[in-house]
Design a protein around this motif. Sequence first.
Motif, PDB file in Angstrom:
ATOM      1  N   THR A 295      65.907  -7.848  36.856  1.00 47.58           N
ATOM      2  CA  THR A 295      65.033  -6.711  36.588  1.00 47.58           C
ATOM      3  C   THR A 295      64.391  -6.889  35.214  1.00 47.58           C
ATOM      4  OG1 THR A 295      66.857  -5.450  35.626  1.00 47.58           O
ATOM      5  CG2 THR A 295      66.470  -5.209  37.990  1.00 47.58           C
ATOM      6  N   GLY A 296      63.372  -6.144  34.936  1.00 47.55           N
ATOM      7  CA  GLY A 296      62.761  -6.236  33.624  1.00 47.55           C
ATOM      8  C   GLY A 296      61.253  -6.048  33.673  1.00 47.55           C
ATOM      9  N   ARG A 297      60.623  -6.382  32.591  1.00 47.13           N
ATOM     10  CA  ARG A 297      59.183  -6.172  32.446  1.00 47.13           C
ATOM     11  C   ARG A 297      58.406  -7.356  33.006  1.00 47.13           C
ATOM     12  NH1 ARG A 297      58.805  -4.548  26.134  1.00 47.13           N
ATOM     13  NH2 ARG A 297      56.619  -4.209  26.718  1.00 47.13           N
ATOM     14  N   PRO A 298      57.175  -7.120  33.415  1.00 51.24           N
ATOM     15  CA  PRO A 298      56.332  -8.250  33.839  1.00 51.24           C
ATOM     16  C   PRO A 298      56.123  -9.227  32.683  1.00 51.24           C
ATOM     17  CG  PRO A 298      55.369  -6.141  34.492  1.00 51.24           C
ATOM     18  CD  PRO A 298      56.493  -5.824  33.557  1.00 51.24           C
ATOM     19  N   VAL A 299      55.925 -10.484  33.029  1.00 48.12           N
ATOM     20  CA  VAL A 299      55.716 -11.506  32.001  1.00 48.12           C
ATOM     21  C   VAL A 299      54.330 -11.312  31.387  1.00 48.12           C
ATOM     22  CG1 VAL A 299      55.600 -13.972  31.518  1.00 48.12           C
ATOM     23  CG2 VAL A 299      57.207 -13.104  33.235  1.00 48.12           C
ATOM     24  N   PRO A 300      54.267 -11.186  30.062  1.00 45.15           N
ATOM     25  CA  PRO A 300      52.958 -11.038  29.409  1.00 45.15           C
ATOM     26  C   PRO A 300      52.221 -12.377  29.375  1.00 45.15           C
ATOM     27  CG  PRO A 300      54.677 -11.208  27.770  1.00 45.15           C
ATOM     28  CD  PRO A 300      55.371 -11.201  29.100  1.00 45.15           C
ATOM     29  N   PRO A 301      50.980 -12.406  28.932  1.00 42.21           N
ATOM     30  CA  PRO A 301      50.288 -13.695  28.755  1.00 42.21           C
ATOM     31  C   PRO A 301      51.086 -14.617  27.833  1.00 42.21           C
ATOM     32  CG  PRO A 301      48.746 -11.871  28.560  1.00 42.21           C
ATOM     33  CD  PRO A 301      50.119 -11.257  28.629  1.00 42.21           C
TER      34      PRO A 301
ATOM     35  N   PRO B  55      70.618 -16.168  23.643  1.00 39.98           N
ATOM     36  CA  PRO B  55      71.037 -16.354  22.245  1.00 39.98           C
ATOM     37  C   PRO B  55      72.222 -15.466  21.899  1.00 39.98           C
ATOM     38  CG  PRO B  55      68.649 -16.063  22.399  1.00 39.98           C
ATOM     39  CD  PRO B  55      69.207 -15.744  23.746  1.00 39.98           C
ATOM     40  N   GLU B  56      73.072 -15.995  21.035  1.00 40.63           N
ATOM     41  CA  GLU B  56      74.184 -15.192  20.523  1.00 40.63           C
ATOM     42  C   GLU B  56      73.651 -14.160  19.546  1.00 40.63           C
ATOM     43  OE1 GLU B  56      77.403 -16.548  17.460  1.00 40.63           O
ATOM     44  OE2 GLU B  56      78.063 -17.225  19.452  1.00 40.63           O
ATOM     45  N   SER B  57      72.660 -14.551  18.802  1.00 42.99           N
ATOM     46  CA  SER B  57      71.968 -13.635  17.887  1.00 42.99           C
ATOM     47  C   SER B  57      70.538 -14.133  17.716  1.00 42.99           C
ATOM     48  CB  SER B  57      72.683 -13.562  16.529  1.00 42.99           C
ATOM     49  OG  SER B  57      72.680 -14.830  15.899  1.00 42.99           O
ATOM     50  N   GLY B  58      69.689 -13.261  17.210  1.00 43.40           N
ATOM     51  CA  GLY B  58      68.283 -13.614  17.085  1.00 43.40           C
ATOM     52  C   GLY B  58      67.511 -13.292  18.354  1.00 43.40           C
ATOM     53  N   LYS B  59      66.222 -13.603  18.348  1.00 48.61           N
ATOM     54  CA  LYS B  59      65.353 -13.274  19.477  1.00 48.61           C
ATOM     55  C   LYS B  59      64.438 -14.446  19.814  1.00 48.61           C
ATOM     56  CE  LYS B  59      64.977  -8.301  18.518  1.00 48.61           C
ATOM     57  NZ  LYS B  59      64.023  -7.185  18.240  1.00 48.61           N
ATOM     58  N   ILE B  60      64.088 -14.488  21.094  1.00 51.10           N
ATOM     59  CA  ILE B  60      63.010 -15.366  21.553  1.00 51.10           C
ATOM     60  C   ILE B  60      61.929 -14.439  22.072  1.00 51.10           C
ATOM     61  CG2 ILE B  60      62.327 -17.216  23.106  1.00 51.10           C
ATOM     62  CD1 ILE B  60      65.253 -18.069  23.238  1.00 51.10           C
ATOM     63  N   LEU B  61      60.769 -14.436  21.434  1.00 52.00           N
ATOM     64  CA  LEU B  61      59.701 -13.502  21.766  1.00 52.00           C
ATOM     65  C   LEU B  61      58.576 -14.215  22.497  1.00 52.00           C
ATOM     66  CD1 LEU B  61      59.502 -11.566  18.362  1.00 52.00           C
ATOM     67  CD2 LEU B  61      60.661 -10.848  20.454  1.00 52.00           C
ATOM     68  N   VAL B  62      58.126 -13.587  23.592  1.00 53.63           N
ATOM     69  CA  VAL B  62      56.929 -14.031  24.311  1.00 53.63           C
ATOM     70  C   VAL B  62      55.847 -13.028  23.947  1.00 53.63           C
ATOM     71  CG1 VAL B  62      55.923 -14.597  26.536  1.00 53.63           C
ATOM     72  CG2 VAL B  62      58.371 -14.898  26.170  1.00 53.63           C
ATOM     73  N   GLY B  63      54.935 -13.433  23.088  1.00 58.43           N
ATOM     74  CA  GLY B  63      54.040 -12.439  22.482  1.00 58.43           C
ATOM     75  C   GLY B  63      54.890 -11.554  21.596  1.00 58.43           C
ATOM     76  N   ASP B  64      54.960 -10.268  21.938  1.00 49.63           N
ATOM     77  CA  ASP B  64      55.804  -9.341  21.182  1.00 49.63           C
ATOM     78  C   ASP B  64      56.978  -8.821  22.006  1.00 49.63           C
ATOM     79  OD1 ASP B  64      54.177  -9.471  18.891  1.00 49.63           O
ATOM     80  OD2 ASP B  64      52.778  -8.012  19.752  1.00 49.63           O
ATOM     81  N   ILE B  65      57.230  -9.434  23.159  1.00 47.09           N
ATOM     82  CA  ILE B  65      58.285  -8.982  24.065  1.00 47.09           C
ATOM     83  C   ILE B  65      59.453  -9.951  24.024  1.00 47.09           C
ATOM     84  CG2 ILE B  65      58.854  -8.447  26.463  1.00 47.09           C
ATOM     85  CD1 ILE B  65      55.956  -7.717  26.909  1.00 47.09           C
ATOM     86  N   ASP B  66      60.653  -9.401  23.920  1.00 48.47           N
ATOM     87  CA  ASP B  66      61.866 -10.218  23.940  1.00 48.47           C
ATOM     88  C   ASP B  66      61.992 -10.890  25.309  1.00 48.47           C
ATOM     89  OD1 ASP B  66      64.558 -11.201  23.987  1.00 48.47           O
ATOM     90  OD2 ASP B  66      65.099  -9.751  22.438  1.00 48.47           O
ATOM     91  N   LEU B  67      62.249 -12.194  25.298  1.00 47.43           N
ATOM     92  CA  LEU B  67      62.364 -12.949  26.546  1.00 47.43           C
ATOM     93  C   LEU B  67      63.439 -12.377  27.456  1.00 47.43           C
ATOM     94  CD1 LEU B  67      61.602 -15.369  28.309  1.00 47.43           C
ATOM     95  CD2 LEU B  67      63.172 -16.777  26.952  1.00 47.43           C
TER      96      LEU B  67
ATOM     97  N   LYS C 284      50.784 -26.072  37.571  1.00 44.55           N
ATOM     98  CA  LYS C 284      50.114 -25.847  36.289  1.00 44.55           C
ATOM     99  C   LYS C 284      50.767 -24.685  35.528  1.00 44.55           C
ATOM    100  CE  LYS C 284      45.616 -27.708  37.613  1.00 44.55           C
ATOM    101  NZ  LYS C 284      46.108 -28.359  38.838  1.00 44.55           N
ATOM    102  N   PRO C 285      52.035 -24.854  35.157  1.00 44.61           N
ATOM    103  CA  PRO C 285      52.777 -23.770  34.501  1.00 44.61           C
ATOM    104  C   PRO C 285      52.256 -23.486  33.099  1.00 44.61           C
ATOM    105  CG  PRO C 285      54.050 -25.802  34.468  1.00 44.61           C
ATOM    106  CD  PRO C 285      52.838 -26.076  35.304  1.00 44.61           C
ATOM    107  N   ASP C 286      52.660 -22.337  32.562  1.00 45.56           N
ATOM    108  CA  ASP C 286      52.263 -21.957  31.197  1.00 45.56           C
ATOM    109  C   ASP C 286      53.067 -22.699  30.146  1.00 45.56           C
ATOM    110  OD1 ASP C 286      50.329 -20.026  31.985  1.00 45.56           O
ATOM    111  OD2 ASP C 286      51.944 -18.632  32.441  1.00 45.56           O
ATOM    112  N   ILE C 287      54.292 -23.080  30.497  1.00 46.18           N
ATOM    113  CA  ILE C 287      55.140 -23.854  29.581  1.00 46.18           C
ATOM    114  C   ILE C 287      55.637 -25.069  30.333  1.00 46.18           C
ATOM    115  CG2 ILE C 287      57.149 -23.814  28.048  1.00 46.18           C
ATOM    116  CD1 ILE C 287      56.364 -20.558  29.455  1.00 46.18           C
TER     117      ILE C 287
END
Length: 619
Positions: A356-362, A420-432, A522-525
């Motif tokens: 579950t979660g938010r749609p993937v941003p650009p 991650p145990e701590s810290g964040k991975i952000l896609v744009g401004d959204i936490d992965l 043709k993925p984004d990453i």
Amino acid sequence: MTSTPTDRGGASRSFSALYWEMIVRPNLRTVCLILALMITTSVLEMASIGLSVPLFEDLTNRGGPDGRFVALMARVLGSIGIADTGAIVQLALLATAVGLFMTAAVSQFIHQYLTARIGYRLRLETRNELFERFLHARYEDATRRGRGRIFHEVDVPARAVFATIRQLSLLLTGVFNSLLLLALMFYLSWWATILIALVVVFGLRGLRRLLDRRAEAHGRRLDQLQGEQKRVEIDAIDGLRVVKAEGVEDKVVGRQRDLLETEMHPLMRLTLFRQAPLFLNEAVAAAVVLVLAAFTFLYPALGMTFPFLVAFLISIRKVAPAVASINSTLVDLHTARRNLELIEEIRERLPMEDDTGRPVPPVDLIRFERVTFAYKSRGAEKALRNIDLTLAKGKLTVLVGETGSGKSTLADLLLRLHRPESGKILVGDIDLSEVRLADWRRRVGYVGQDVFLFNCSIRENLSLWDSKMPMSKIEEAARLAGAHGFISELPEGYDTFVGDRGLELSGGQRQRIAIARAILEKPDIVIFDEATSALDNETERAVYEAIYSLRTGAIVLVIAHRLSTIREADQILVLEGGCIVERGTHDLLIDAGGIYSRLYQLHAAGAGSPVLTAEGDAP
């Protein structure tokens, strides 16, 4: 090692509660129908045996308490215009008994069919659920169990569910038959029935308790041994190259033989536990037959006539197998209990990934902000420490470092195989961690250092079983990966089967197909984790040219195996001990004379010739 029922929640439930929760309650309607059919079958079978009394009495012309059944049959025949002669009445009684018997057989057939249907359906659903749960489990939780154990835990509990349905059916059938037949026997001779009941209840009760405990213990031991056997087999098949190269075939076979021989002890004990009650019941039945026959002929005042004796003996012969089946099925149910508990253990201890979660941003920018991660198996040791990193669309980022520096772990975090145990991975401004997992992974193309191909055709490996995938799209990806040429030369082209793990192809061919698969959509990453290690220099050069072209429309992350092909990277990150210790372009890092410069020069010296840039210039 898997847990025992005493060290997890809900494991202390009673034997009956476990089967109620897992088998009966989910199928309550069908189970009720089966129970009704069981009762019908038992009643009809009892009635057919009971009719033998008036039939024998009439045949022997002795009359008796059940002469009223003969009179009733005569009146019924007379009411429909059939002469009620002795032979006709006897034939009618026999026909009625046969009719009851056949109706009971039909009822039993339907009951067995429904039981098998429930069993097969539950087996399929259980196997599919366990398989799905392992595929959707958190990566670290699933891989910690090992492949052999996973195969065992998907296959054996599902089979146990099917066997348990049959065993419960046999158990309930035995109980119903025993109760109704005992009721008939009580009607025929209450004192003889009480005598038999006392022998059965007090003689077999202690044996039942002993057998139940030991059957459950041997069932757990059997499950453990079979899991170890599966692990040895899977390891031998997966590592067949190593097994043959090291010449240890006999040692592997010896390990498996030892496990199989060890398995014989619990198997034979369980066989003994199943057969012992049957033998004892037969012995009791034989003794009762002799005693009743003696009483019938020596003490006629007790009221046991020959027709009653025949019906009673038929009932005993029916009750003995019914009681024996109760004992043997209870042994089997206690043996299978561990496998049902294992299903619950997997459900409780192997939670599925949250999708579950938010749609993937650009996906234009990905930022690692002070990301730290540690594997549970390594205790407090950190695989990554305070990683700050920015990945941008249109840029090629390269990770370098010695083995164990954390390069592949960083890629796994980007794939969300770990969090991650701590810290964040952000896609744009959204936490992965907040985006929808399945959608995110569809945006990522990944080629690992351990290339895996499915045992199917090249076309299916590239399209991942999407039959609607245009062939032109498949060929375009293969061309970019430098794979179209050799695929076209194969006798069956893209329909060529690659064999188990792709072993029908060379290492380089497998890697090129894996690269084509990763870039097909043709993925984004796009992540290349030492993905060109099995390629020759010329093919690797072609693949990297394709990688350079991909960065115009994607974020490209490369974990480099050879440093000669990464000079055109937009940023190079050097990892050591889980930390980024250097970052910059190739030229800046060479001029700095640090770790990257040293690794680059070592690679150049190991190559034995000048290291070329993408344009073919010497460094």
